[in-house]
Design a protein around this motif. Structure first.
Motif, PDB file in Angstrom:
ATOM      1  N   GLY A   1       0.812  -1.209   0.000  1.00 47.08           N
ATOM      2  CA  GLY A   1       0.000   0.000   0.000  1.00 47.08           C
ATOM      3  C   GLY A   1       0.846   1.259   0.000  1.00 47.08           C
ATOM      4  O   GLY A   1       0.542   2.223  -0.713  1.00 47.08           O
ATOM      5  N   ILE A   2       1.915   1.264   0.785  1.00 40.63           N
ATOM      6  CA  ILE A   2       2.815   2.417   0.811  1.00 40.63           C
ATOM      7  C   ILE A   2       3.451   2.627  -0.554  1.00 40.63           C
ATOM      8  O   ILE A   2       3.559   3.756  -1.047  1.00 40.63           O
ATOM      9  N   GLU A   3       3.874   1.544  -1.189  1.00 39.55           N
ATOM     10  CA  GLU A   3       4.490   1.639  -2.512  1.00 39.55           C
ATOM     11  C   GLU A   3       3.512   2.192  -3.534  1.00 39.55           C
ATOM     12  O   GLU A   3       3.875   3.037  -4.369  1.00 39.55           O
ATOM     13  N   ILE A   4       2.274   1.731  -3.482  1.00 36.73           N
ATOM     14  CA  ILE A   4       1.263   2.221  -4.421  1.00 36.73           C
ATOM     15  C   ILE A   4       1.015   3.709  -4.200  1.00 36.73           C
ATOM     16  O   ILE A   4       0.955   4.499  -5.140  1.00 36.73           O
ATOM     17  N   ALA A   5       0.864   4.105  -2.933  1.00 42.52           N
ATOM     18  CA  ALA A   5       0.614   5.505  -2.614  1.00 42.52           C
ATOM     19  C   ALA A   5       1.807   6.380  -2.988  1.00 42.52           C
ATOM     20  O   ALA A   5       1.635   7.514  -3.452  1.00 42.52           O
ATOM     21  N   GLN A   6       3.005   5.865  -2.799  1.00 48.99           N
ATOM     22  CA  GLN A   6       4.205   6.636  -3.122  1.00 48.99           C
ATOM     23  C   GLN A   6       4.341   6.834  -4.616  1.00 48.99           C
ATOM     24  O   GLN A   6       4.698   7.927  -5.077  1.00 48.99           O
ATOM     25  N   ASN A   7       4.024   5.813  -5.388  1.00 46.18           N
ATOM     26  CA  ASN A   7       4.087   5.918  -6.846  1.00 46.18           C
ATOM     27  C   ASN A   7       3.036   6.904  -7.347  1.00 46.18           C
ATOM     28  O   ASN A   7       3.326   7.801  -8.140  1.00 46.18           O
ATOM     29  N   GLY A   8       1.819   6.732  -6.883  1.00 45.65           N
ATOM     30  CA  GLY A   8       0.766   7.701  -7.149  1.00 45.65           C
ATOM     31  C   GLY A   8       0.159   7.700  -8.531  1.00 45.65           C
ATOM     32  O   GLY A   8      -0.914   8.252  -8.727  1.00 45.65           O
ATOM     33  N   SER A   9       0.808   7.084  -9.507  1.00 47.85           N
ATOM     34  CA  SER A   9       0.331   7.190 -10.883  1.00 47.85           C
ATOM     35  C   SER A   9      -0.986   6.467 -11.117  1.00 47.85           C
ATOM     36  O   SER A   9      -1.780   6.857 -11.969  1.00 47.85           O
ATOM     37  N   ALA A  10      -1.227   5.395 -10.342  1.00 49.43           N
ATOM     38  CA  ALA A  10      -2.435   4.597 -10.565  1.00 49.43           C
ATOM     39  C   ALA A  10      -3.377   4.618  -9.370  1.00 49.43           C
ATOM     40  O   ALA A  10      -4.342   3.864  -9.327  1.00 49.43           O
ATOM     41  N   SER A  11      -3.107   5.488  -8.410  1.00 53.28           N
ATOM     42  CA  SER A  11      -3.920   5.469  -7.195  1.00 53.28           C
ATOM     43  C   SER A  11      -4.411   6.860  -6.841  1.00 53.28           C
ATOM     44  O   SER A  11      -3.828   7.873  -7.238  1.00 53.28           O
ATOM     45  N   LEU A  12      -5.496   6.892  -6.098  1.00 46.56           N
ATOM     46  CA  LEU A  12      -5.957   8.116  -5.450  1.00 46.56           C
ATOM     47  C   LEU A  12      -5.887   7.891  -3.942  1.00 46.56           C
ATOM     48  O   LEU A  12      -5.014   8.390  -3.277  1.00 46.56           O
ATOM     49  N   LYS A  13      -6.798   7.078  -3.417  1.00 51.19           N
ATOM     50  CA  LYS A  13      -6.744   6.759  -2.000  1.00 51.19           C
ATOM     51  C   LYS A  13      -6.556   5.258  -1.816  1.00 51.19           C
ATOM     52  O   LYS A  13      -7.370   4.456  -2.259  1.00 51.19           O
ATOM     53  N   VAL A  14      -5.451   4.900  -1.157  1.00 55.40           N
ATOM     54  CA  VAL A  14      -5.151   3.511  -0.825  1.00 55.40           C
ATOM     55  C   VAL A  14      -5.694   3.240   0.578  1.00 55.40           C
ATOM     56  O   VAL A  14      -5.397   3.983   1.510  1.00 55.40           O
ATOM     57  N   VAL A  15      -6.484   2.178   0.695  1.00 57.59           N
ATOM     58  CA  VAL A  15      -7.149   1.860   1.961  1.00 57.59           C
ATOM     59  C   VAL A  15      -6.709   0.493   2.459  1.00 57.59           C
ATOM     60  O   VAL A  15      -6.650  -0.479   1.685  1.00 57.59           O
ATOM     61  N   LEU A  16      -6.368   0.411   3.736  1.00 51.68           N
ATOM     62  CA  LEU A  16      -6.064  -0.848   4.401  1.00 51.68           C
ATOM     63  C   LEU A  16      -7.286  -1.274   5.219  1.00 51.68           C
ATOM     64  O   LEU A  16      -7.853  -0.458   5.957  1.00 51.68           O
ATOM     65  N   GLU A  17      -7.688  -2.541   5.085  1.00 46.98           N
ATOM     66  CA  GLU A  17      -8.829  -3.056   5.817  1.00 46.98           C
ATOM     67  C   GLU A  17      -8.366  -4.230   6.686  1.00 46.98           C
ATOM     68  O   GLU A  17      -8.098  -5.320   6.179  1.00 46.98           O
ATOM     69  N   PRO A  18      -8.239  -4.014   7.996  1.00 45.83           N
ATOM     70  CA  PRO A  18      -7.771  -5.091   8.886  1.00 45.83           C
ATOM     71  C   PRO A  18      -8.573  -6.374   8.795  1.00 45.83           C
ATOM     72  O   PRO A  18      -8.040  -7.468   9.000  1.00 45.83           O
ATOM     73  N   GLY A  19      -9.850  -6.267   8.496  1.00 46.87           N
ATOM     74  CA  GLY A  19     -10.693  -7.463   8.410  1.00 46.87           C
ATOM     75  C   GLY A  19     -10.706  -8.122   7.049  1.00 46.87           C
ATOM     76  O   GLY A  19     -11.343  -9.175   6.857  1.00 46.87           O
ATOM     77  N   ARG A  20      -9.998  -7.534   6.102  1.00 40.37           N
ATOM     78  CA  ARG A  20      -9.979  -8.053   4.743  1.00 40.37           C
ATOM     79  C   ARG A  20      -9.013  -9.240   4.647  1.00 40.37           C
ATOM     80  O   ARG A  20      -7.891  -9.168   5.147  1.00 40.37           O
ATOM     81  N   LYS A  21      -9.422 -10.304   3.969  1.00 38.61           N
ATOM     82  CA  LYS A  21      -8.584 -11.466   3.798  1.00 38.61           C
ATOM     83  C   LYS A  21      -7.599 -11.272   2.650  1.00 38.61           C
ATOM     84  O   LYS A  21      -7.885 -10.564   1.695  1.00 38.61           O
ATOM     85  N   VAL A  22      -6.457 -11.910   2.770  1.00 35.99           N
ATOM     86  CA  VAL A  22      -5.413 -11.801   1.737  1.00 35.99           C
ATOM     87  C   VAL A  22      -5.894 -12.513   0.479  1.00 35.99           C
ATOM     88  O   VAL A  22      -6.447 -13.613   0.550  1.00 35.99           O
TER      89      VAL A  22
END
Length: 364
Positions: free
Chosen positions: A343-364
């Motif tokens: 998520g940090i990498e996606i947010a840092q790149n920024g080209s393909a993302s707006l808001k990156v969200v982490l969901e603790p209850g989300r399964k891998v």
């Protein structure tokens, strides 16, 4: 507390670039505190800057690190109440099961800024996820401290959308700092998550013309959905000249900078009219140098900073409830908490993302 585990998974900051996914005890709420199960938590430019180890403020030798160690990051979040400390239910009008957000700063209530009503500039400045005193949301559970400013979300609002309350509230404050009038030409530079929130908030001010700038065509499309009258791509258009052309050569009345790029600051100083208002709300990676003669001797500009989101959370919640933003297009990435590095990498790149969200209850 019932049905609450003794331990939880959490991301812990050990230093720049050294964030670890660990097991920690679930905290217990003391008097006035609220324990929530984290539904979703966002990653913003400040989190990326923290991870990279950039200084909190340039030249501040007393606080060289952006984030303290042994801290759970995360200041954009929505949680579901699972336990209430004594008096918290009455104080916040909350009950078990409610979805609730908390302003990103927990003011001390005692410093000169808090006493004068400017709580968002609180001197101790305990923002969730940056200091040990106020642990953040990159965990399965978190505490809202007794001095926190909390808001229950309406049942009609998708709880996931509550993760965008904090960024949108910041956007609203930046727009308020622009003192936008009905006859103004307003330019918002940068259509990331914050910039799009600014476009939507500025639209509610009903200026004569609302212009959005971005290098990404898709983001410009979203800016139109948020209410922009005109969208311009600086890679394709001389935006300074275009702004002058649409204002009889004067320049825009208000320029709000939301890119975090030095070039946008320089562009704004050239595009704004004499006696105009320049609002800065960005997280910069590097120092920015501009010709201050433009600000003073040439144009006598009003330069306004914008920090956090005083008194704007209720408005942000209402805007989301009313569907004033294409929120499903803005929440571009949803990841389980264990994939925080991705998520940090996606947010840092920024080209393909707006808001990156982490969901603790989300399964891998």
């Amino acid at each position: 507390m019932t049905n609450i585990p003794a331990e939880m998974q959490a991301v812990i900051c050990y230093g720049p670039g050294d964030y670890r996914f660990e097991t920690r005890p679930v905290p217990s709420p003391a008097s006035g505190e609220v324990l929530v199960r984290v539904v979703a938590t966002g990653i913003c430019a400040g989190d990326v800057k923290c991870f990279g180890g950039a200084p909190m403020f340039w030249g501040d030798e007393n606080r060289p690190a952006y984030c303290e160690t042994d801290v759970v990051p995360g200041h954009e979040f929505v949680g579901q109440v699972v336990a209430l400390g004594r008096g918290a239910d009455e104080k916040y009008q909350l009950k078990i099961g409610d979805h609730v957000v908390s302003e990103q700063i927990v003011p001390c209530g005692e410093c000169r800024f808090c006493r004068s009503g400017h709580y968002w500039m609180c001197q101790p400045h305990d923002i969730y996820g940056f200091h040990r005193a106020t642990q953040g949301a990159w965990a399965e559970y978190m505490l809202y401290p007794a001095k926190a400013i909390n808001y229950r979300l309406p049942e009609t609002l998708d709880p996931l959308h509550g993760v965008f309350v904090e960024p949108l509230a910041c956007s609203i404050h930046a727009v308020n700092r622009g003192n936008i009038g009905l006859s103004d030409v307003v330019v918002i530079s940068g259509c990331g998550a914050l910039g799009l929130g600014m476009v939507a908030a500025a639209r509610m001010k009903n200026p004569a013309k609302l212009v959005a700038l971005d290098l990404n065509p898709h983001r410009l499309e979203l800016a139109r959905k948020c209410g922009a009258d005109i969208v311009l791509n600086p890679a394709e258009t001389d935006v300074v000249q275009a702004i002058r052309d649409m204002t009889d050569g004067y320049g825009c009345d208000v320029y709000i900078e939301a890119t975090g790029a030095g070039k946008s600051v320089e562009q704004g100083l050239l595009a704004i009219r004499k006696l105009g208002t320049f609002v800065e709300f960005s997280v910069f990676k590097d120092l920015v140098t501009v010709d201050w003669t433009i600000i003073g001797d040439s144009k006598e500009l009003n330069i306004h900073g914008a920090h956090l989101s005083p008194d704007t959370y209720p408005i942000a919640i209402r805007m989301l409830e009313e569907g004033r933003l294409p929120i499903e297009d803005i929440l571009t990435h949803r990841l389980p908490l264990s994939e925080f590095r991705k998520g940090i990498e996606i947010a840092q790149n920024g080209s393909a993302s707006l808001k990156v969200v982490l969901e603790p209850g989300r399964k891998v």
